[in-house]
Design an enzyme around this catalytic site. Sequence first.
Site, PDB file in Angstrom:
ATOM      1  N   ARG A   1       0.840  -1.202   0.000  1.00  0.00           N
ATOM      2  CA  ARG A   1       0.000   0.000   0.000  1.00  0.00           C
ATOM      3  C   ARG A   1       0.872   1.247   0.000  1.00  0.00           C
ATOM      4  O   ARG A   1       0.598   2.226  -0.670  1.00  0.00           O
ATOM      5  CB  ARG A   1      -0.966   0.024   1.187  1.00  0.00           C
TER       6      ARG A   1
ATOM      7  N   TYR B   1     -13.096  19.784 -15.268  1.00  0.00           N
ATOM      8  CA  TYR B   1     -13.609  18.441 -15.556  1.00  0.00           C
ATOM      9  C   TYR B   1     -14.789  18.131 -14.630  1.00  0.00           C
ATOM     10  O   TYR B   1     -14.742  18.443 -13.431  1.00  0.00           O
ATOM     11  CB  TYR B   1     -12.461  17.438 -15.334  1.00  0.00           C
TER      12      TYR B   1
ATOM     13  N   ASP C   1      -3.875  20.292 -13.673  1.00  0.00           N
ATOM     14  CA  ASP C   1      -4.340  19.043 -14.292  1.00  0.00           C
ATOM     15  C   ASP C   1      -3.898  19.085 -15.753  1.00  0.00           C
ATOM     16  O   ASP C   1      -4.426  19.852 -16.555  1.00  0.00           O
ATOM     17  CB  ASP C   1      -5.868  18.947 -14.163  1.00  0.00           C
TER      18      ASP C   1
ATOM     19  N   LYS D   1      -5.799   8.545 -19.918  1.00  0.00           N
ATOM     20  CA  LYS D   1      -5.936   9.199 -21.223  1.00  0.00           C
ATOM     21  C   LYS D   1      -4.656   9.030 -22.052  1.00  0.00           C
ATOM     22  O   LYS D   1      -4.312   7.919 -22.373  1.00  0.00           O
ATOM     23  CB  LYS D   1      -6.323  10.666 -21.008  1.00  0.00           C
TER      24      LYS D   1
HETATM   25  C1  LIG Z   1     -10.531  11.851 -17.114  1.00  0.00           C
HETATM   26  C2  LIG Z   1     -10.111  13.066 -16.422  1.00  0.00           C
HETATM   27  C3  LIG Z   1     -10.000  13.100 -15.015  1.00  0.00           C
HETATM   28  C4  LIG Z   1     -10.397  11.912 -14.151  1.00  0.00           C
HETATM   29  O1  LIG Z   1      -9.591  10.817 -14.387  1.00  0.00           O
HETATM   30  P1  LIG Z   1     -10.062   9.293 -14.152  1.00  0.00           P
HETATM   31  O2  LIG Z   1      -8.850   8.511 -14.524  1.00  0.00           O
HETATM   32  O3  LIG Z   1     -11.241   9.051 -15.054  1.00  0.00           O
HETATM   33  O4  LIG Z   1     -10.451   9.158 -12.727  1.00  0.00           O
HETATM   34  C5  LIG Z   1      -9.557  14.257 -14.427  1.00  0.00           C
HETATM   35  N1  LIG Z   1      -9.255  15.360 -15.153  1.00  0.00           N
HETATM   36  C6  LIG Z   1      -9.348  15.368 -16.505  1.00  0.00           C
HETATM   37  C7  LIG Z   1      -8.993  16.610 -17.252  1.00  0.00           C
HETATM   38  C8  LIG Z   1      -9.790  14.227 -17.178  1.00  0.00           C
HETATM   39  O5  LIG Z   1      -9.900  14.255 -18.512  1.00  0.00           O
END
Ligand SMILES: *Cc1c(COP(=O)(O)O)cnc(C)c1O
Length: 397
Positions: free
Chosen positions: A55, A107, A180, A205
């Site tokens: 963990r 988001y 982000d 992504k």
């Molecule tokens: C998809 C996404 C998230 C969340 O990520 P997950 O892997 O789906 O939890 C956060 N910020 C942005 C800009 C995203 O495209």
Amino acid sequence: MFDDTAKEKFGKSTLIARAGIDSDPAHGSVTPPVFLSTNYSFYGYSKKRPYDYARGGNPTRDMLGKALAELESGYHGVITASGMAALDLAFQLLETDDLLIAPHDCYAGTYRLLCARAWQRHFRVTFANLTDGDRIEELFTSAKPAMVLIETPSNPLLRITDIARVVSLAKKVGARTAVDNTFLSPILQKPLKLGADIVIHSTTKYINGHSDVVGGAVISASKELHERLAWWANCVGLAGAPFDSFLTLRGARTMPLRVGRQTESAGAIAEFLRKQPGIDAVYYPGFKTHPGHDIAARQQSGFGAMISLEIKGGEKNLRAFLETLTGAEDSLFSLAESLGGFESLAAHPATMTHAEMDPEARRRAGIGDNLVRLSIGLEEADDLCAALGQALEHAYQ
Ligand SMILES: *Cc1c(COP(=O)(O)O)cnc(C)c1O
């Protein structure tokens, strides 16, 4: 394995291609092994090894964290089970009564998480338009945030925030900045180089890029911040699974190639779309007419592979467009949420990613009922243009 000077010496493709290669002292395996063991024995009485329990620490996860930190020019990265877990981890740095300023068009999952945390009184949240430089200077000075969250380009309208400017205004009032960077990946934008303290990714992504692992990462500029975040990750138990880290590092090795090709295709497709009669607007930061173009050209090393477009007419036209584009057996786009994979996707924000927003809020945010978001994949750009052209023809028959 590379030492700490590697990230200054080598290019991004070199760093990620060589990450962890030839680092196995047991068998000399060229590609790094995956360590699935939950526990690690002590050398002996009161003699701990670098890892004890998975963990808190795992070699496979750490290898991915280090590789992503090299790409982002950071100190190290904590790997989490999802992008949302990565965001929530970064928010652990906030205490009761601290204020977080976040983008009003962040988001949708981030918006939901922030509203929930504010409602629980974990910390306070103000949503603001961070693309409006003059207003935010005033806001930062009067509100005194502890942290500012940046997300650029925004989803789905691809608005651009000037990272260096927001960072410097935040620094003036003693606030940390977290960015982000999911929409561009470290290949196209490096927020830590622009002064940010933390970079957050949904590795789901572009970083994994194969649409088969959900994951996240928080990369810190400093050792001090990284250690605090790693402490919280162990405390709360939100670290990613080792096998997911193994797959994500494997996916990331081709990220520079993928993102380069996807960005190039998106530029050609945006140009194609702009000339089509059935479209009211094309949102793409690569256009000189895009309000954030100059900032994007300065702070990004490419305009990314996301395009949004507004279809002319009503719901009938939109439906015909999406059904032709995504509904046939040989369609080149899938009607799906998410982005950044090798496969091209089309999403309809009003009924999909942004369906939870009430219609009035959507209208205020500029998200029209006929807006379509495209994530450009690795198919041939000519084939994708032909598919879009055909769908537009059907939309107005
Ligand atoms: C998809 C996404 C998230 C969340 O990520 P997950 O892997 O789906 O939890 C956060 N910020 C942005 C800009 C995203 O495209």
